[in-house]
Design a protein around this motif. Structure first.
Motif, PDB file in Angstrom:
ATOM      1  N   ALA A 164       0.831  -1.206   0.000  1.00  0.00           N
ATOM      2  CA  ALA A 164       0.000   0.000   0.000  1.00  0.00           C
ATOM      3  C   ALA A 164       0.865   1.257   0.000  1.00  0.00           C
ATOM      4  CB  ALA A 164      -0.927  -0.006   1.215  1.00  0.00           C
ATOM      5  N   LYS A 165       1.937   1.242   0.774  1.00  0.00           N
ATOM      6  CA  LYS A 165       2.828   2.405   0.817  1.00  0.00           C
ATOM      7  C   LYS A 165       3.485   2.620  -0.548  1.00  0.00           C
ATOM      8  CE  LYS A 165       5.371   5.764   2.475  1.00  0.00           C
ATOM      9  NZ  LYS A 165       6.381   5.596   3.542  1.00  0.00           N
ATOM     10  N   SER A 166       3.859   1.535  -1.228  1.00  0.00           N
ATOM     11  CA  SER A 166       4.459   1.665  -2.553  1.00  0.00           C
ATOM     12  C   SER A 166       3.465   2.236  -3.552  1.00  0.00           C
ATOM     13  CB  SER A 166       4.966   0.300  -3.041  1.00  0.00           C
ATOM     14  OG  SER A 166       6.091  -0.116  -2.288  1.00  0.00           O
ATOM     15  N   CYS A 167       2.183   1.831  -3.447  1.00  0.00           N
ATOM     16  CA  CYS A 167       1.160   2.394  -4.330  1.00  0.00           C
ATOM     17  C   CYS A 167       1.028   3.899  -4.107  1.00  0.00           C
ATOM     18  CB  CYS A 167      -0.175   1.710  -4.090  1.00  0.00           C
ATOM     19  SG  CYS A 167      -0.237  -0.016  -4.627  1.00  0.00           S
ATOM     20  N   ASN A 168       1.018   4.310  -2.845  1.00  0.00           N
ATOM     21  CA  ASN A 168       0.952   5.739  -2.532  1.00  0.00           C
ATOM     22  C   ASN A 168       2.187   6.472  -3.059  1.00  0.00           C
ATOM     23  OD1 ASN A 168       0.000   8.181  -0.752  1.00  0.00           O
ATOM     24  ND2 ASN A 168       2.138   7.822  -0.196  1.00  0.00           N
ATOM     25  N   ASN A 169       3.353   5.886  -2.826  1.00  0.00           N
ATOM     26  CA  ASN A 169       4.591   6.524  -3.274  1.00  0.00           C
ATOM     27  C   ASN A 169       4.620   6.692  -4.789  1.00  0.00           C
ATOM     28  OD1 ASN A 169       5.460   6.607  -0.648  1.00  0.00           O
ATOM     29  ND2 ASN A 169       6.864   4.879  -0.829  1.00  0.00           N
ATOM     30  N   LEU A 170       4.144   5.661  -5.497  1.00  0.00           N
ATOM     31  CA  LEU A 170       4.124   5.737  -6.957  1.00  0.00           C
ATOM     32  C   LEU A 170       3.263   6.905  -7.429  1.00  0.00           C
ATOM     33  CD1 LEU A 170       4.723   4.687  -9.783  1.00  0.00           C
ATOM     34  CD2 LEU A 170       2.836   3.054  -9.508  1.00  0.00           C
ATOM     35  N   LEU A 171       2.057   7.037  -6.855  1.00  0.00           N
ATOM     36  CA  LEU A 171       1.201   8.157  -7.233  1.00  0.00           C
ATOM     37  C   LEU A 171       1.845   9.497  -6.877  1.00  0.00           C
ATOM     38  CD1 LEU A 171      -2.371   6.905  -6.279  1.00  0.00           C
ATOM     39  CD2 LEU A 171      -1.455   7.290  -8.566  1.00  0.00           C
ATOM     40  N   HIS A 172       2.494   9.556  -5.723  1.00  0.00           N
ATOM     41  CA  HIS A 172       3.144  10.800  -5.299  1.00  0.00           C
ATOM     42  C   HIS A 172       4.204  11.245  -6.304  1.00  0.00           C
ATOM     43  CE1 HIS A 172       5.094  13.797  -2.825  1.00  0.00           C
ATOM     44  NE2 HIS A 172       6.218  13.111  -2.836  1.00  0.00           N
ATOM     45  N   TRP A 173       5.050  10.304  -6.730  1.00  0.00           N
ATOM     46  CA  TRP A 173       6.132  10.688  -7.638  1.00  0.00           C
ATOM     47  C   TRP A 173       5.616  10.915  -9.059  1.00  0.00           C
ATOM     48  CZ3 TRP A 173       9.406  12.717  -4.789  1.00  0.00           C
ATOM     49  CH2 TRP A 173       9.828  12.156  -3.600  1.00  0.00           C
ATOM     50  N   ILE A 174       4.573  10.187  -9.463  1.00  0.00           N
ATOM     51  CA  ILE A 174       3.924  10.488 -10.741  1.00  0.00           C
ATOM     52  C   ILE A 174       3.376  11.911 -10.715  1.00  0.00           C
ATOM     53  CG2 ILE A 174       1.876  10.000 -12.150  1.00  0.00           C
ATOM     54  CD1 ILE A 174       2.344   7.028 -11.627  1.00  0.00           C
ATOM     55  N   HIS A 175       2.709  12.264  -9.611  1.00  0.00           N
ATOM     56  CA  HIS A 175       2.159  13.609  -9.480  1.00  0.00           C
ATOM     57  C   HIS A 175       3.267  14.658  -9.500  1.00  0.00           C
ATOM     58  CE1 HIS A 175      -1.700  11.907  -7.450  1.00  0.00           C
ATOM     59  NE2 HIS A 175      -1.832  11.989  -8.759  1.00  0.00           N
ATOM     60  N   CYS A 176       4.407  14.353  -8.880  1.00  0.00           N
ATOM     61  CA  CYS A 176       5.507  15.326  -8.878  1.00  0.00           C
ATOM     62  C   CYS A 176       5.953  15.657 -10.301  1.00  0.00           C
ATOM     63  CB  CYS A 176       6.685  14.784  -8.065  1.00  0.00           C
ATOM     64  SG  CYS A 176       6.537  15.031  -6.287  1.00  0.00           S
ATOM     65  N   VAL A 177       6.108  14.626 -11.125  1.00  0.00           N
ATOM     66  CA  VAL A 177       6.515  14.855 -12.517  1.00  0.00           C
ATOM     67  C   VAL A 177       5.408  15.582 -13.275  1.00  0.00           C
ATOM     68  CG1 VAL A 177       7.127  13.748 -14.697  1.00  0.00           C
ATOM     69  CG2 VAL A 177       8.090  12.887 -12.549  1.00  0.00           C
ATOM     70  N   ALA A 178       4.158  15.125 -13.099  1.00  0.00           N
ATOM     71  CA  ALA A 178       3.044  15.761 -13.800  1.00  0.00           C
ATOM     72  C   ALA A 178       2.867  17.209 -13.362  1.00  0.00           C
ATOM     73  CB  ALA A 178       1.754  14.974 -13.544  1.00  0.00           C
ATOM     74  N   ASN A 179       2.972  17.459 -12.069  1.00  0.00           N
ATOM     75  CA  ASN A 179       2.858  18.833 -11.563  1.00  0.00           C
ATOM     76  C   ASN A 179       3.938  19.724 -12.160  1.00  0.00           C
ATOM     77  OD1 ASN A 179       0.749  17.992  -9.928  1.00  0.00           O
ATOM     78  ND2 ASN A 179       1.998  17.824  -8.084  1.00  0.00           N
ATOM     79  N   PHE A 180       5.155  19.203 -12.204  1.00  0.00           N
ATOM     80  CA  PHE A 180       6.265  20.008 -12.726  1.00  0.00           C
ATOM     81  C   PHE A 180       6.014  20.366 -14.182  1.00  0.00           C
ATOM     82  CE2 PHE A 180      10.398  21.492 -13.787  1.00  0.00           C
ATOM     83  CZ  PHE A 180      11.015  21.834 -12.591  1.00  0.00           C
ATOM     84  N   MET A 225      10.950   4.377  -5.884  1.00  0.00           N
ATOM     85  CA  MET A 225      10.674   3.876  -7.228  1.00  0.00           C
ATOM     86  C   MET A 225      11.373   2.543  -7.481  1.00  0.00           C
ATOM     87  SD  MET A 225       8.437   5.797  -8.556  1.00  0.00           S
ATOM     88  CE  MET A 225       8.455   4.943 -10.129  1.00  0.00           C
ATOM     89  N   ASP A 226      12.534   2.335  -6.866  1.00  0.00           N
ATOM     90  CA  ASP A 226      13.204   1.039  -7.001  1.00  0.00           C
ATOM     91  C   ASP A 226      12.341  -0.074  -6.413  1.00  0.00           C
ATOM     92  OD1 ASP A 226      15.347   2.185  -8.266  1.00  0.00           O
ATOM     93  OD2 ASP A 226      16.687   2.125  -6.524  1.00  0.00           O
ATOM     94  N   VAL A 227      11.740   0.186  -5.244  1.00  0.00           N
ATOM     95  CA  VAL A 227      10.864  -0.814  -4.620  1.00  0.00           C
ATOM     96  C   VAL A 227       9.654  -1.076  -5.511  1.00  0.00           C
ATOM     97  CG1 VAL A 227       9.320  -1.257  -2.670  1.00  0.00           C
ATOM     98  CG2 VAL A 227      11.596  -0.314  -2.247  1.00  0.00           C
ATOM     99  N   THR A 228       9.049  -0.008  -6.028  1.00  0.00           N
ATOM    100  CA  THR A 228       7.856  -0.152  -6.858  1.00  0.00           C
ATOM    101  C   THR A 228       8.155  -0.925  -8.132  1.00  0.00           C
ATOM    102  OG1 THR A 228       6.948   1.923  -6.019  1.00  0.00           O
ATOM    103  CG2 THR A 228       6.064   1.114  -8.093  1.00  0.00           C
ATOM    104  N   MET A 229       9.236  -0.582  -8.816  1.00  0.00           N
ATOM    105  CA  MET A 229       9.556  -1.259 -10.067  1.00  0.00           C
ATOM    106  C   MET A 229       9.954  -2.714  -9.826  1.00  0.00           C
ATOM    107  SD  MET A 229       8.668   1.069 -12.014  1.00  0.00           S
ATOM    108  CE  MET A 229       8.930   0.127 -13.514  1.00  0.00           C
ATOM    109  N   ASP A 230      10.559  -2.993  -8.673  1.00  0.00           N
ATOM    110  CA  ASP A 230      10.890  -4.370  -8.328  1.00  0.00           C
ATOM    111  C   ASP A 230       9.618  -5.187  -8.113  1.00  0.00           C
ATOM    112  OD1 ASP A 230      12.935  -6.398  -7.592  1.00  0.00           O
ATOM    113  OD2 ASP A 230      11.979  -6.274  -5.614  1.00  0.00           O
ATOM    114  N   LEU A 231       8.634  -4.586  -7.422  1.00  0.00           N
ATOM    115  CA  LEU A 231       7.342  -5.265  -7.243  1.00  0.00           C
ATOM    116  C   LEU A 231       6.706  -5.583  -8.591  1.00  0.00           C
ATOM    117  CD1 LEU A 231       5.740  -3.194  -4.325  1.00  0.00           C
ATOM    118  CD2 LEU A 231       6.437  -5.588  -4.231  1.00  0.00           C
ATOM    119  N   ALA A 232       6.726  -4.614  -9.496  1.00  0.00           N
ATOM    120  CA  ALA A 232       6.119  -4.811 -10.807  1.00  0.00           C
ATOM    121  C   ALA A 232       6.831  -5.918 -11.587  1.00  0.00           C
ATOM    122  CB  ALA A 232       6.145  -3.505 -11.598  1.00  0.00           C
TER     123      ALA A 232
END
Length: 284
Positions: A164-180, A225-232
Protein backbone atom coordinates in the motif's frame (compact mmCIF):
# COMPACT_ATOMS: atom_id res chain seq x y z
CA UNK A 1 2.55 -0.86 27.00
CA UNK A 2 6.30 -0.32 27.10
CA UNK A 3 7.52 0.81 23.69
CA UNK A 4 11.03 1.22 22.29
CA UNK A 5 11.59 3.41 19.24
CA UNK A 6 14.51 2.08 17.22
CA UNK A 7 15.77 4.90 15.03
CA UNK A 8 15.53 8.30 16.70
CA UNK A 9 15.72 10.56 13.69
CA UNK A 10 13.25 13.30 12.86
CA UNK A 11 10.36 10.89 12.32
CA UNK A 12 11.14 8.55 15.20
CA UNK A 13 11.56 11.34 17.74
CA UNK A 14 8.29 12.99 16.74
CA UNK A 15 6.39 9.71 16.86
CA UNK A 16 7.95 8.83 20.20
CA UNK A 17 6.95 12.21 21.60
CA UNK A 18 3.30 11.60 20.70
CA UNK A 19 3.41 8.18 22.38
CA UNK A 20 4.86 9.73 25.50
CA UNK A 21 2.13 12.36 25.63
CA UNK A 22 -0.48 9.60 25.34
CA UNK A 23 0.90 7.97 28.48
CA UNK A 24 3.06 5.17 27.06
CA UNK A 25 6.41 4.22 28.61
CA UNK A 26 8.82 5.04 25.76
CA UNK A 27 12.51 4.33 25.37
CA UNK A 28 14.71 4.99 22.34
CA UNK A 29 17.83 3.65 20.68
CA UNK A 30 19.92 5.05 17.85
CA UNK A 31 23.47 4.50 16.67
CA UNK A 32 24.11 8.26 16.78
CA UNK A 33 24.82 9.75 20.20
CA UNK A 34 23.35 13.14 19.28
CA UNK A 35 20.00 11.57 18.47
CA UNK A 36 20.02 9.73 21.79
CA UNK A 37 20.71 13.02 23.54
CA UNK A 38 17.75 14.61 21.77
CA UNK A 39 15.56 11.65 22.73
CA UNK A 40 16.50 12.16 26.37
CA UNK A 41 15.70 15.86 26.18
CA UNK A 42 12.29 14.98 24.78
CA UNK A 43 11.58 12.71 27.72
CA UNK A 44 12.23 9.35 26.09
CA UNK A 45 14.50 6.95 27.94
CA UNK A 46 17.72 6.64 25.90
CA UNK A 47 19.25 3.16 25.64
CA UNK A 48 22.95 2.80 24.96
CA UNK A 49 22.69 -0.45 22.99
CA UNK A 50 20.16 -2.48 21.04
CA UNK A 51 20.51 -5.26 23.62
CA UNK A 52 19.65 -2.76 26.36
CA UNK A 53 16.63 -1.61 24.35
CA UNK A 54 15.55 -5.23 23.84
CA UNK A 55 15.18 -5.62 27.61
CA UNK A 56 13.19 -2.41 28.02
CA UNK A 57 10.00 -2.95 26.03
CA UNK A 58 7.30 -5.30 24.79
CA UNK A 59 6.75 -3.45 21.51
CA UNK A 60 9.46 -2.17 19.19
CA UNK A 61 8.78 0.48 16.56
CA UNK A 62 11.42 0.42 13.82
CA UNK A 63 11.87 3.81 12.17
CA UNK A 64 15.07 3.08 10.26
CA UNK A 65 16.20 3.79 6.71
CA UNK A 66 16.30 0.58 4.70
CA UNK A 67 15.76 -3.17 4.47
CA UNK A 68 19.16 -4.18 5.81
CA UNK A 69 18.77 -2.01 8.90
CA UNK A 70 15.38 -3.62 9.57
CA UNK A 71 16.94 -7.09 9.25
CA UNK A 72 19.84 -6.16 11.54
CA UNK A 73 17.56 -4.68 14.20
CA UNK A 74 15.23 -7.70 14.14
CA UNK A 75 18.23 -9.98 14.60
CA UNK A 76 19.34 -7.82 17.52
CA UNK A 77 15.96 -8.15 19.23
CA UNK A 78 16.03 -11.96 19.40
CA UNK A 79 16.06 -11.93 23.21
CA UNK A 80 12.88 -9.84 23.50
CA UNK A 81 10.62 -12.80 24.28
CA UNK A 82 6.98 -12.35 23.26
CA UNK A 83 7.56 -8.89 21.82
CA UNK A 84 5.74 -7.33 18.89
CA UNK A 85 8.01 -5.79 16.26
CA UNK A 86 6.38 -3.06 14.19
CA UNK A 87 8.20 -1.94 11.05
CA UNK A 88 7.28 1.68 10.33
CA UNK A 89 10.09 1.94 7.76
CA UNK A 90 9.34 1.69 4.04
CA UNK A 91 10.91 -1.55 2.81
CA UNK A 92 10.21 -4.41 0.42
CA UNK A 93 7.27 -6.70 1.22
CA UNK A 94 9.64 -9.53 0.34
CA UNK A 95 11.88 -8.54 3.25
CA UNK A 96 8.88 -8.56 5.61
CA UNK A 97 7.90 -12.05 4.49
CA UNK A 98 11.49 -13.25 4.78
CA UNK A 99 11.63 -12.09 8.39
CA UNK A 100 8.37 -13.77 9.38
CA UNK A 101 9.56 -17.38 9.99
CA UNK A 102 12.42 -16.55 12.31
CA UNK A 103 10.42 -13.86 14.14
CA UNK A 104 7.57 -16.31 14.77
CA UNK A 105 9.99 -19.13 15.64
CA UNK A 106 11.16 -17.20 18.69
CA UNK A 107 7.62 -16.40 19.79
CA UNK A 108 7.49 -12.80 18.59
CA UNK A 109 4.91 -11.00 16.45
CA UNK A 110 5.61 -8.94 13.33
CA UNK A 111 3.58 -6.11 11.81
CA UNK A 112 4.42 -3.79 8.93
CA UNK A 113 3.04 -0.30 9.50
CA UNK A 114 4.69 2.21 7.14
CA UNK A 115 3.30 5.72 7.32
CA UNK A 116 2.31 8.46 4.89
CA UNK A 117 2.19 12.27 5.26
CA UNK A 118 5.89 12.52 6.04
CA UNK A 119 7.75 14.69 8.52
CA UNK A 120 4.93 17.22 8.88
CA UNK A 121 2.50 14.41 9.70
CA UNK A 122 4.92 13.05 12.28
CA UNK A 123 5.26 16.45 13.94
CA UNK A 124 1.50 17.02 13.98
CA UNK A 125 0.56 13.47 14.94
CA UNK A 126 -1.48 13.09 11.73
CA UNK A 127 0.32 10.26 9.98
CA UNK A 128 -1.66 7.45 8.35
CA UNK A 129 -0.45 3.98 9.32
CA UNK A 130 -0.87 1.31 6.63
CA UNK A 131 -0.70 -2.05 8.37
CA UNK A 132 -0.04 -5.58 7.24
CA UNK A 133 -0.17 -8.60 9.53
CA UNK A 134 -2.47 -10.76 11.59
CA UNK A 135 -5.56 -8.72 12.61
CA UNK A 136 -5.01 -9.55 16.30
CA UNK A 137 -1.40 -8.33 16.11
CA UNK A 138 -2.51 -5.08 14.46
CA UNK A 139 -5.19 -4.59 17.10
CA UNK A 140 -2.60 -5.18 19.82
CA UNK A 141 -0.45 -2.28 18.66
CA UNK A 142 -3.28 -0.06 17.40
CA UNK A 143 -3.41 2.15 20.56
CA UNK A 144 0.30 2.96 20.17
CA UNK A 145 0.05 3.65 16.45
CA UNK A 146 -3.06 5.77 17.03
CA UNK A 147 -1.06 8.12 19.23
CA UNK A 148 0.70 9.55 16.15
CA UNK A 149 -1.80 8.62 13.40
CA UNK A 150 -5.00 10.11 12.02
CA UNK A 151 -6.02 6.50 11.32
CA UNK A 152 -4.62 2.98 11.53
CA UNK A 153 -5.70 0.97 8.47
CA UNK A 154 -5.37 -2.82 8.31
CA UNK A 155 -4.67 -3.42 4.62
CA UNK A 156 -4.19 -7.21 4.69
CA UNK A 157 -1.65 -9.92 5.58
CA UNK A 158 1.99 -9.27 6.39
CA UNK A 159 3.60 -7.17 3.66
CA UNK A 160 0.32 -5.60 2.53
CA UNK A 161 1.14 -2.37 4.34
CA UNK A 162 4.36 -2.09 2.36
CA UNK A 163 2.51 -2.72 -0.91
CA UNK A 164 0.00 0.00 0.00
CA UNK A 165 2.83 2.40 0.82
CA UNK A 166 4.46 1.67 -2.55
CA UNK A 167 1.16 2.39 -4.33
CA UNK A 168 0.95 5.74 -2.53
CA UNK A 169 4.59 6.52 -3.27
CA UNK A 170 4.12 5.74 -6.96
CA UNK A 171 1.20 8.16 -7.23
CA UNK A 172 3.14 10.80 -5.30
CA UNK A 173 6.13 10.69 -7.64
CA UNK A 174 3.92 10.49 -10.74
CA UNK A 175 2.16 13.61 -9.48
CA UNK A 176 5.51 15.33 -8.88
CA UNK A 177 6.51 14.85 -12.52
CA UNK A 178 3.04 15.76 -13.80
CA UNK A 179 2.86 18.83 -11.56
CA UNK A 180 6.27 20.01 -12.73
CA UNK A 181 5.42 19.65 -16.41
CA UNK A 182 1.99 21.29 -16.02
CA UNK A 183 3.39 24.29 -14.17
CA UNK A 184 6.29 24.49 -16.61
CA UNK A 185 3.75 25.14 -19.40
CA UNK A 186 2.18 27.92 -17.33
CA UNK A 187 5.56 29.47 -16.58
CA UNK A 188 6.61 29.33 -20.24
CA UNK A 189 3.50 31.32 -21.17
CA UNK A 190 4.18 33.95 -18.54
CA UNK A 191 1.71 32.77 -15.87
CA UNK A 192 3.10 32.81 -12.35
CA UNK A 193 3.62 29.14 -11.47
CA UNK A 194 2.68 29.53 -7.81
CA UNK A 195 -0.51 31.34 -8.83
CA UNK A 196 -1.22 28.53 -11.33
CA UNK A 197 -0.69 26.00 -8.56
CA UNK A 198 -3.26 27.78 -6.40
CA UNK A 199 -5.73 27.76 -9.29
CA UNK A 200 -5.17 24.06 -10.02
CA UNK A 201 -5.87 23.22 -6.38
CA UNK A 202 -9.48 24.26 -7.07
CA UNK A 203 -9.67 22.32 -10.35
CA UNK A 204 -10.59 18.65 -10.96
CA UNK A 205 -7.00 17.88 -11.94
CA UNK A 206 -5.67 18.67 -8.47
CA UNK A 207 -3.86 16.12 -6.33
CA UNK A 208 -2.70 15.81 -2.74
CA UNK A 209 0.93 16.15 -3.78
CA UNK A 210 0.22 19.52 -5.40
CA UNK A 211 -1.29 20.80 -2.15
CA UNK A 212 1.89 19.96 -0.21
CA UNK A 213 4.33 20.19 -3.11
CA UNK A 214 6.49 23.07 -1.91
CA UNK A 215 7.41 20.98 1.16
CA UNK A 216 8.36 17.82 -0.77
CA UNK A 217 12.03 17.15 -0.06
CA UNK A 218 12.82 14.76 -2.92
CA UNK A 219 14.80 12.56 -0.53
CA UNK A 220 13.45 9.06 -1.14
CA UNK A 221 12.29 9.04 -4.76
CA UNK A 222 15.06 6.71 -5.94
CA UNK A 223 14.48 4.17 -3.16
CA UNK A 224 10.69 4.40 -3.47
CA UNK A 225 10.67 3.88 -7.23
CA UNK A 226 13.20 1.04 -7.00
CA UNK A 227 10.86 -0.81 -4.62
CA UNK A 228 7.86 -0.15 -6.86
CA UNK A 229 9.56 -1.26 -10.07
CA UNK A 230 10.89 -4.37 -8.33
CA UNK A 231 7.34 -5.27 -7.24
CA UNK A 232 6.12 -4.81 -10.81
CA UNK A 233 8.91 -6.89 -12.31
CA UNK A 234 8.43 -9.79 -9.89
CA UNK A 235 4.68 -9.73 -10.52
CA UNK A 236 5.13 -9.75 -14.30
CA UNK A 237 3.48 -6.35 -14.73
CA UNK A 238 4.19 -3.92 -17.56
CA UNK A 239 4.01 -0.35 -16.20
CA UNK A 240 5.36 1.94 -18.94
CA UNK A 241 4.25 5.19 -17.28
CA UNK A 242 5.84 4.15 -14.00
CA UNK A 243 9.07 3.23 -15.80
CA UNK A 244 9.21 6.69 -17.39
CA UNK A 245 8.51 8.39 -14.07
CA UNK A 246 11.21 6.25 -12.47
CA UNK A 247 13.72 7.96 -14.75
CA UNK A 248 12.26 11.47 -14.72
CA UNK A 249 11.69 11.92 -11.00
CA UNK A 250 15.30 11.04 -10.24
CA UNK A 251 16.33 14.22 -12.08
CA UNK A 252 14.23 16.49 -9.82
CA UNK A 253 15.31 18.22 -6.63
CA UNK A 254 13.51 20.39 -4.10
CA UNK A 255 15.47 23.38 -5.41
CA UNK A 256 14.06 22.77 -8.90
CA UNK A 257 10.50 23.02 -7.55
CA UNK A 258 11.40 26.17 -5.59
CA UNK A 259 12.81 27.80 -8.74
CA UNK A 260 9.74 26.79 -10.75
CA UNK A 261 7.28 28.16 -8.21
CA UNK A 262 9.11 31.28 -7.09
CA UNK A 263 12.02 32.03 -9.44
CA UNK A 264 12.22 33.89 -12.77
CA UNK A 265 13.16 30.70 -14.63
CA UNK A 266 13.20 26.93 -14.17
CA UNK A 267 15.37 24.02 -15.27
CA UNK A 268 14.01 20.71 -16.54
CA UNK A 269 15.97 17.86 -18.12
CA UNK A 270 19.00 20.11 -18.45
CA UNK A 271 17.16 22.94 -20.24
CA UNK A 272 16.49 26.40 -18.82
CA UNK A 273 12.91 27.56 -19.28
CA UNK A 274 11.98 31.26 -19.21
CA UNK A 275 8.67 32.98 -20.00
CA UNK A 276 8.14 33.59 -23.70
CA UNK A 277 8.11 37.17 -24.91
CA UNK A 278 5.25 38.45 -27.06
CA UNK A 279 7.49 38.18 -30.10
CA UNK A 280 8.23 34.54 -29.32
CA UNK A 281 4.60 33.57 -29.12
CA UNK A 282 3.96 34.52 -25.52
CA UNK A 283 0.70 35.96 -24.25
CA UNK A 284 2.03 39.49 -24.23
Amino acid sequence: MRVAVIGSGEMGLAMGGHMLRKGFDVSAFDVEAERLRQAGELGLQPKESLADAARSAEMFLLVVANDQQVIDVCDGLSEAVGATIVVAATISPETMLGLKPRIEERGQRLVDAPVVYGASGARDGTLLSLCGGDPSDVDRVRPVLSSYSRDVVHVGPLGAGQVAKSCNNLLHWIHCVANFEALLIAKRYGIDAQRMREILLACPGTNGTLARWDTTRFTWQEKDMDVTMDLAQKAGLMLPLSAQVDQLVKTLKASDVKALLYGPEATYLGRTVRPLSAGEGGLG
